[in-house]
Each structure stands twice: as C-alpha cells, then as structure tokens.
Design a protein around this motif. Structure first.
Motif, PDB file in Angstrom:
ATOM      1  N   GLN A 127      -5.019   0.986  82.139  1.00  0.00           N
ATOM      2  CA  GLN A 127      -6.149   0.484  82.916  1.00  0.00           C
ATOM      3  C   GLN A 127      -7.201   1.563  83.116  1.00  0.00           C
ATOM      4  O   GLN A 127      -8.406   1.300  83.047  1.00  0.00           O
ATOM      5  CB  GLN A 127      -5.667  -0.044  84.269  1.00  0.00           C
ATOM      6  N   ALA A 128      -6.751   2.796  83.345  1.00  0.00           N
ATOM      7  CA  ALA A 128      -7.688   3.907  83.495  1.00  0.00           C
ATOM      8  C   ALA A 128      -8.469   4.128  82.204  1.00  0.00           C
ATOM      9  O   ALA A 128      -9.690   4.384  82.232  1.00  0.00           O
ATOM     10  CB  ALA A 128      -6.932   5.169  83.882  1.00  0.00           C
ATOM     11  N   ALA A 129      -7.786   4.032  81.063  1.00  0.00           N
ATOM     12  CA  ALA A 129      -8.444   4.219  79.771  1.00  0.00           C
ATOM     13  C   ALA A 129      -9.494   3.141  79.531  1.00  0.00           C
ATOM     14  O   ALA A 129     -10.595   3.421  79.014  1.00  0.00           O
ATOM     15  CB  ALA A 129      -7.405   4.209  78.647  1.00  0.00           C
ATOM     16  N   LEU A 130      -9.188   1.916  79.895  1.00  0.00           N
ATOM     17  CA  LEU A 130     -10.138   0.817  79.742  1.00  0.00           C
ATOM     18  C   LEU A 130     -11.355   1.022  80.639  1.00  0.00           C
ATOM     19  O   LEU A 130     -12.505   0.811  80.216  1.00  0.00           O
ATOM     20  CB  LEU A 130      -9.456  -0.515  80.080  1.00  0.00           C
ATOM     21  N   GLY A 172       6.067   0.657  86.880  1.00  0.00           N
ATOM     22  CA  GLY A 172       5.882   1.917  87.578  1.00  0.00           C
ATOM     23  C   GLY A 172       4.565   2.597  87.257  1.00  0.00           C
ATOM     24  O   GLY A 172       3.530   1.956  87.023  1.00  0.00           O
ATOM     25  N   SER A 173       4.584   3.924  87.220  1.00  0.00           N
ATOM     26  CA  SER A 173       3.364   4.703  86.991  1.00  0.00           C
ATOM     27  C   SER A 173       2.766   4.455  85.610  1.00  0.00           C
ATOM     28  O   SER A 173       1.583   4.707  85.391  1.00  0.00           O
ATOM     29  CB  SER A 173       3.655   6.196  87.166  1.00  0.00           C
ATOM     30  N   ALA A 174       3.548   3.942  84.664  1.00  0.00           N
ATOM     31  CA  ALA A 174       3.037   3.664  83.318  1.00  0.00           C
ATOM     32  C   ALA A 174       2.003   2.548  83.315  1.00  0.00           C
ATOM     33  O   ALA A 174       1.288   2.363  82.322  1.00  0.00           O
ATOM     34  CB  ALA A 174       4.202   3.288  82.390  1.00  0.00           C
ATOM     35  N   ALA A 175       1.890   1.821  84.426  1.00  0.00           N
ATOM     36  CA  ALA A 175       0.909   0.738  84.506  1.00  0.00           C
ATOM     37  C   ALA A 175      -0.514   1.262  84.666  1.00  0.00           C
ATOM     38  O   ALA A 175      -1.487   0.548  84.397  1.00  0.00           O
ATOM     39  CB  ALA A 175       1.257  -0.190  85.664  1.00  0.00           C
ATOM     40  N   VAL A 176      -0.664   2.512  85.095  1.00  0.00           N
ATOM     41  CA  VAL A 176      -1.995   3.061  85.394  1.00  0.00           C
ATOM     42  C   VAL A 176      -2.774   3.528  84.160  1.00  0.00           C
ATOM     43  O   VAL A 176      -3.958   3.188  84.012  1.00  0.00           O
ATOM     44  CB  VAL A 176      -1.891   4.199  86.426  1.00  0.00           C
ATOM     45  N   PRO A 177      -2.195   4.340  83.253  1.00  0.00           N
ATOM     46  CA  PRO A 177      -2.982   4.887  82.139  1.00  0.00           C
ATOM     47  C   PRO A 177      -3.745   3.871  81.293  1.00  0.00           C
ATOM     48  O   PRO A 177      -4.917   4.131  80.941  1.00  0.00           O
ATOM     49  CB  PRO A 177      -1.925   5.631  81.305  1.00  0.00           C
ATOM     50  N   THR A 198      -2.736   4.841  94.560  1.00  0.00           N
ATOM     51  CA  THR A 198      -3.141   6.237  94.716  1.00  0.00           C
ATOM     52  C   THR A 198      -3.452   6.893  93.371  1.00  0.00           C
ATOM     53  O   THR A 198      -4.398   7.666  93.258  1.00  0.00           O
ATOM     54  CB  THR A 198      -2.061   7.034  95.461  1.00  0.00           C
ATOM     55  N   LEU A 199      -2.669   6.576  92.359  1.00  0.00           N
ATOM     56  CA  LEU A 199      -2.908   7.147  91.032  1.00  0.00           C
ATOM     57  C   LEU A 199      -4.145   6.547  90.373  1.00  0.00           C
ATOM     58  O   LEU A 199      -4.894   7.225  89.693  1.00  0.00           O
ATOM     59  CB  LEU A 199      -1.693   6.929  90.129  1.00  0.00           C
ATOM     60  N   GLY A 200      -4.338   5.245  90.573  1.00  0.00           N
ATOM     61  CA  GLY A 200      -5.446   4.548  89.916  1.00  0.00           C
ATOM     62  C   GLY A 200      -6.778   4.687  90.616  1.00  0.00           C
ATOM     63  O   GLY A 200      -7.831   4.705  89.969  1.00  0.00           O
ATOM     64  N   GLY A 201      -6.753   4.787  91.962  1.00  0.00           N
ATOM     65  CA  GLY A 201      -7.994   4.911  92.718  1.00  0.00           C
ATOM     66  C   GLY A 201      -8.974   3.790  92.432  1.00  0.00           C
ATOM     67  O   GLY A 201      -8.599   2.622  92.296  1.00  0.00           O
ATOM     68  N   LYS A 202     -10.243   4.142  92.257  1.00  0.00           N
ATOM     69  CA  LYS A 202     -11.281   3.127  92.034  1.00  0.00           C
ATOM     70  C   LYS A 202     -11.126   2.422  90.690  1.00  0.00           C
ATOM     71  O   LYS A 202     -11.680   1.333  90.487  1.00  0.00           O
ATOM     72  CB  LYS A 202     -12.668   3.764  92.120  1.00  0.00           C
ATOM     73  N   LYS A 203     -10.362   3.032  89.782  1.00  0.00           N
ATOM     74  CA  LYS A 203     -10.204   2.446  88.451  1.00  0.00           C
ATOM     75  C   LYS A 203      -9.316   1.202  88.461  1.00  0.00           C
ATOM     76  O   LYS A 203      -9.288   0.463  87.476  1.00  0.00           O
ATOM     77  CB  LYS A 203      -9.634   3.495  87.483  1.00  0.00           C
ATOM     78  N   VAL A 204      -8.565   0.989  89.542  1.00  0.00           N
ATOM     79  CA  VAL A 204      -7.711  -0.207  89.610  1.00  0.00           C
ATOM     80  C   VAL A 204      -8.215  -1.199  90.658  1.00  0.00           C
ATOM     81  O   VAL A 204      -7.542  -2.180  90.980  1.00  0.00           O
ATOM     82  CB  VAL A 204      -6.234   0.171  89.895  1.00  0.00           C
TER      83      VAL A 204
END
Length: 380
Positions: free
Chosen positions: A226-229, A219-224, A251-257
């Motif tokens: 990757q965003a931090a990296l 779920g949404s826990a997959a984003v932080p 949508t949560l990750g945007g360009k960071k994913v």
C-alpha cells in the motif's frame, strides 16, 4: 524398604499419575522472525487461557518457531513425541500451519490454527479433519469487501498478495467473487513477506488503472504494498483483508493507509459495537485482561489464540466423558467434540462447526471498517 521410603515412593508415583492426567496443550507461535507482530500477542495470550477445565488442570507448553515453517514442523513433532500433547494451538502463519497438517493428522492430534488462509480447512479431507481454524474464512471477509465494491459501482480491481498460502487462496477467492459480481480483475501481483521494495509490482498495478486494489497480506506485510502504491501516486480505493487488523498497520502506514477499507473483527471498533452483539462481552473481557497484564491493547491475532481456549473449554468436558487425557481415544473424542461446537461466542464472532466447516463463522464474525484520522472506525 523402610516406611519413610515407601511413603516417599508412593507420593512420587501418585504425583506422576496425577501429572499424566493433566491436559497438555502445545502452543506454537512466531514470537520472533518476520511475523513476530502476529506471534507476540499470541504468545502473550497463553497466560490468559483457562488453567483448569472441569476438574482437570491444563498445562500449556509454549514453543517459538521463529516464523519458519520447517521449525513449525519440528516443534509439532517435539510436542507430540516428547510431551504427548492432547491438542495444539498454532502456528501463527498460514505457511506454517499448512506445513504441519500432515504431522498432526498422522498423530491424530487436534490443531486449533489461528491463521488467515481457509486452505488449511478447505476443501475438507482426511488430514484437514484434524484442523480447526479460529479466524474467519477468506470467503466471508471477501464477500463483504466485494459487496462494498459493488455498492460503489467499481468495475475494475487490482490484486496484490503474498506468494504463500494466504495470498494464493485470497487470489482465488476474490477472482471468483469479483467475476460473479461483474468486476474484472485487471492485474494480479505477488510478493514475498520480507520484500523491501515493491516498486515493480506497484507500477504494473497502476498501469492497468484499476478503480480499486485489494492487498492480501498478514501483519506488517500488509503495509509495504500500500505504501508503494501511495508513493507512486495511486489514489484509488485500497482494500485490505483481516490480516491487516492490527494497530501497527496504522502506525507503520501513517497517512499512506488513510481511508483503507477492510472487513475484520469487531475488536477494532469495540466501543462502536452494540451491547447486544454476542461477542462484545467476550471480546471486552479479553481486551481488559490483556491490558491489565501487558499495559497495552491486544491485536486481534492474540484473540484468535484466546478463542482457541474458549473452544477447548467447551469441548474438553465432552471428551472427558469418553476417555482420559494423554490417550489417542481422548484426542479423537476432543476432535469430535470440537466438530460439534454450536453457538459458542468468541472474541471474533460466533462458532458453529460441522464435519464440513471447521471455522464456523458467519456474518457475525465481521465488521466493515475504515481508517479515518489514523484510527479504526465503523464504515457507515
């Protein structure tokens, strides 16, 4: 007693007997709390499950565990003791499902768990024989990811996963497969799903200079992670598990994913899947029904509950030949019928169960997918 009262009493008794004959299915979802992004589409899917199987009405009893494993156990106990359910679909999270295994096994109630971790059905034992999993096992997904790493000639890999059964099992599976294919896991980090800062873990991973990093979180826990990296300058290849397979990840990750690679359900790229795929028609039917009711595209997590309905639709008629709903004999017969599921197409792939395999997916249950321009695309 006059005739009118006798007729009324008889009608009430008949209605009571009929109600008892209905098949009762409990559904536990995390439609609130930290994993609500997973639980909400699952709860919404209940209205799309079969209302009648054969000549029997199916009654669904929905409960929300608020993403809390302790609440999951209490919900299961309530469904068993107060509602005398014949089967349970849920809970939404891997820790939640792991927490209820002993309870359903003791009561001999089949559990159809729409969760990621394979640890709820592997290794098989006397308790887990009551659990069936409606998502792909970790090894099937991990195998596809590792094969892509080999193709790209990656030799070093970093790993970060949730500090729970989902992340823990992924860590074990990936480490073993990576070693088998000559890939060294140079760093392994964990985090809690609710963590808001992952700077420390990101810096430790980056310091080891891995060519690729795999994030294992649902779920949404997959984003932080990757965003931090990304924020700390990592530009190697990022892989995600099928736990990230929801539009909110984009949508949560945007360009960071962007350029993330994952192995996941054909539902994400349904328009690119050939009509010959056995699951395309099933997945399309679910997507269209969900859109018609809720005016939005469903997440694959909801499809895992829909598939539970498909499995019950196949197994219940077999169980009814042995016993009546509401009895331990019926639940045992239902468990046995689920275990013999063969070539049943679901939204995610094709199910072939056995006494040792309570997930039943093969390679038809995964597609290699990449994020391009903020959209899911088949990896070619």
């Amino acid at each position: 007693m006059n005739l009118k009262k006798i007729v009324c009493a008889t009608s009430v008794l008949a209605a009571s007997i009929y109600a008892q004959a209905d098949i009762k299915v409990g559904v536990i979802t995390s439609s609130s709390g930290p994993i609500a992004m997973v639980g909400i589409p699952q709860k919404n899917t209940i209205d799309l499950l079969p209302k009648k199987i054969g000549n029997e009405n199916v009654h669904y009893i929905s409960l929300d565990d608020a993403s809390d494993p302790t609440a999951s156990v209490k919900a299961v106990e309530k469904l068993i003791k107060e509602n005398n359910v014949d089967a349970i679909i849920g809970p939404s999270g891997s820790p939640n499902a792991s927490a209820v295994i002993a309870t359903v096994a003791k009561a001999q109630v089949p559990l159809l768990a729409p969760v990621g971790t394979a640890s709820i059905v592997i290794p098989m034992n006397a308790q887990k024989k009551w659990v069936f999993k409606t998502t792909q096992n970790d090894d099937i997904i991990a195998e596809a990811l590792i094969q892509d790493m080999v193709k790209r000639k990656f030799k070093t890999l970093g790993f970060i996963g949730t500090a729970d059964p989902y992340g823990e099992n992924w860590g074990k599976v990936v480490s073993a497969l990576a070693k088998k294919h000559g890939i060294q896991v140079v760093a392994q980090e964990t985090f809690q799903r609710q963590d808001t800062s992952l700077t420390g873990q990101a810096l430790k991973l980056i310091s080891k200079k891995p060519q690729a990093i795999l994030v294992a979180a649902p779920g949404s826990a997959a984003v932080p992670p990757q965003a931090a990296l990304f924020d700390r300058g990592y530009r190697g290849q990022i892989y995600q598990t099928h736990g990230a397979a929801l539009d909110q990840f984009l949508t949560l990750g945007g360009k960071k994913v962007e350029n993330t690679i994952l192995a996941a359900s054909l539902m994400l790229v349904i328009n690119e899947i050939p009509n010959s795929h056995p699951s395309k028609a099933v997945a399309s039917k679910y997507i269209n029904a969900y859109k018609a009711k809720y005016k939005q595209t469903p997440a694959t997590f909801g499809a895992n509950v829909y598939d539970a309905g498909i499995l019950l639709e196949k197994a219940v008629p077999v169980a009814l030949k042995t016993a009546k709903p509401g009895t331990v004999q019926f639940r045992e017969a239902l468990r046995n019928a689920l275990e013999t599921t063969k070539e049943v197409a679901g939204t995610q792939g094709v199910y072939n169960m056995s006494p040792t395999d309570h997930s039943g997916f093969d390679k038809r249950g995964r597609e290699m997918i990449i994020v391009k321009n903020g959209q899911w695309k088949l990896l070619k």
